[in-house]
Design an enzyme around this catalytic site. Structure first.
Site, PDB file in Angstrom:
ATOM      1  N   GLY A  19     -87.959  60.242   2.534  1.00 48.68           N
ATOM      2  CA  GLY A  19     -88.410  61.408   2.822  1.00 48.68           C
ATOM      3  C   GLY A  19     -89.930  61.686   2.630  1.00 48.68           C
ATOM      4  O   GLY A  19     -90.643  62.441   2.850  1.00 48.68           O
ATOM      5  N   ASP A  60     -83.675  68.045  -2.293  1.00 51.81           N
ATOM      6  CA  ASP A  60     -82.216  68.287  -3.144  1.00 51.81           C
ATOM      7  C   ASP A  60     -82.418  66.651  -3.458  1.00 51.81           C
ATOM      8  O   ASP A  60     -81.570  65.775  -3.092  1.00 51.81           O
ATOM      9  CB  ASP A  60     -81.239  68.355  -2.157  1.00 51.81           C
ATOM     10  CG  ASP A  60     -79.836  68.285  -2.725  1.00 51.81           C
ATOM     11  OD1 ASP A  60     -79.819  68.007  -4.067  1.00 51.81           O
ATOM     12  OD2 ASP A  60     -78.878  68.276  -2.028  1.00 51.81           O
TER      13      ASP A  60
HETATM   14  N1  AG3 Z   1     -79.509  66.667  -7.423  1.00 48.22           N
HETATM   15  C1  AG3 Z   1     -79.347  66.226  -8.748  1.00 48.22           C
HETATM   16  C2  AG3 Z   1     -79.585  67.371  -9.727  1.00 48.22           C
HETATM   17  C3  AG3 Z   1     -80.294  66.560 -11.079  1.00 48.22           C
HETATM   18  C4  AG3 Z   1     -79.160  66.343 -12.041  1.00 48.22           C
HETATM   19  N2  AG3 Z   1     -79.492  66.139 -13.149  1.00 48.22           N
HETATM   20  C5  AG3 Z   1     -78.911  65.385 -14.030  1.00 48.22           C
HETATM   21  N3  AG3 Z   1     -77.533  65.477 -14.371  1.00 48.22           N
HETATM   22  N4  AG3 Z   1     -79.396  64.888 -15.229  1.00 48.22           N
HETATM   23  C6  AG3 Z   1     -78.114  67.219  -7.047  1.00 48.22           C
HETATM   24  C7  AG3 Z   1     -77.538  66.680  -5.817  1.00 48.22           C
HETATM   25  C8  AG3 Z   1     -76.544  67.336  -5.259  1.00 48.22           C
HETATM   26  N5  AG3 Z   1     -76.665  67.609  -3.816  1.00 48.22           N
END
Ligand code: AG3
Length: 287
Positions: free
Chosen positions: A142, A159
């Protein structure tokens, strides 16, 4: 007594606390050049995807994150036609964006092909996002994708994973200024921005670097309650090119016409998500 071992998983939030749940079964483990992926089946949260041991989503509460990172910017925009998702390799964001059937183009640029591959196989409730015919999945970086391009998208959704490893460059100012260029007039960018409780520095890395690209008065945070992410109170950074604040530009007419069913998002939440507790306000104003 028969031997009945128990398997538990903990995501560490700091050196002194974490979040632990009982695992029914480890369904899959795979390494790519970039990261380790695990799919767990659990008693409390259903299926879970981990990347490098961090919870990406759970079957039970992914709806909060995926609705809030997509519908809020889409309904805040005056007339979105083209949407770019960066990361989002599980398909959850694509699934939600694709429900805006009037969109002319939805591109999802994911760096690691093992994420969509396994999401489609093991967590089809999000992986189905890539089965929608209006979604175009591109395997690529990206950070590179947004370089040297202009006026292509109305909404950009970042995301990503946490701001280290493959996602580190998705939190810096060069990336956000490329995102600004790839946005058309009136464009909006949203990024998952960690949390103000354990990781205020990370949240502010996103906010401050967005401020450098868009200007201080065109960036803020909104929040949503996500039980399985650190602190349960998750931040999204948002920046806009137009004049109107995204909390005020909610398009009620389009919302009513589309008549979609949501489990978290609604017109009141659209505005309320921008109302921040004092400790978060202080962090935002202090830098
Ligand atoms: N993206 C990750 C969010 C971060 C979560 N962090 C953590 N658990 N330490 C989410 C992806 C979903 N599409």
């Amino acid at each position: 007594m028969p031997f009945n071992p128990e398997l538990w998983f903990t995501e560490k939030y700091s050196d002194f606390c974490g979040f632990t749940f009982k695992v029914k079964e480890v369904l899959h483990t795979e390494y790519s050049k970039l990261q380790r992926l695990d799919i767990l089946d659990t008693y409390e949260f259903g299926r879970i995807m981990l990347l490098d041991g961090f919870i990406m989503f759970t079957q039970r509460d992914e709806f909060v994150y995926h609705e809030m990172i997509t519908h809020l910017p889409l309904f805040a925009h005056k007339k979105p036609e083209a949407v770019l998702i960066i990361g989002g390799g599980d398909g959850g964001s694509a699934r939600e964006v694709s429900r805006h059937t009037y969109l002319k183009r939805i591109d999802d640029v994911e760096i690691d092909e093992i994420v969509p591959k396994n999401s489609i196989e093991y967590t089809p409730f999000v992986g189905e996002g890539f089965k929608r015919e209006n979604v175009n999945l591109i395997i690529g970086d990206g950070i590179e994708y947004v370089k040297n391009k202009s006026n292509m998208y109305d909404v950009v959704i970042v995301d990503s994973t946490d701001p280290f490893g493959p996602a580190e460059g998705l939190f810096n100012s060069e990336f956000y200024s490329n995102v600004k260029n790839i946005l058309r007039d009136g464009g909006i960018v949203v990024a998952q921005a960690e949390n103000a409780y354990y990781d205020a520095k990370w949240m502010m890395r996103s906010v401050n670097n967005m401020r450098k690209a868009f200007g201080r008065d065109k960036v803020t945070i909104y929040q949503a309650a996500i039980p399985t992410y650190p602190s349960g109170s998750w931040a999204f950074s948002i920046a806009w090119k137009g004049d109107e604040h995204p909390k005020d530009s909610f398009d009620e007419k389009r919302f009513n016409e589309l008549d979609l069913k949501f489990k978290y998002y609604n017109p009141e939440i659209h505005k309320a998500a921008f109302v921040l507790p004092n400790y978060v306000r202080e962090i935002l104003e202090s830098d």
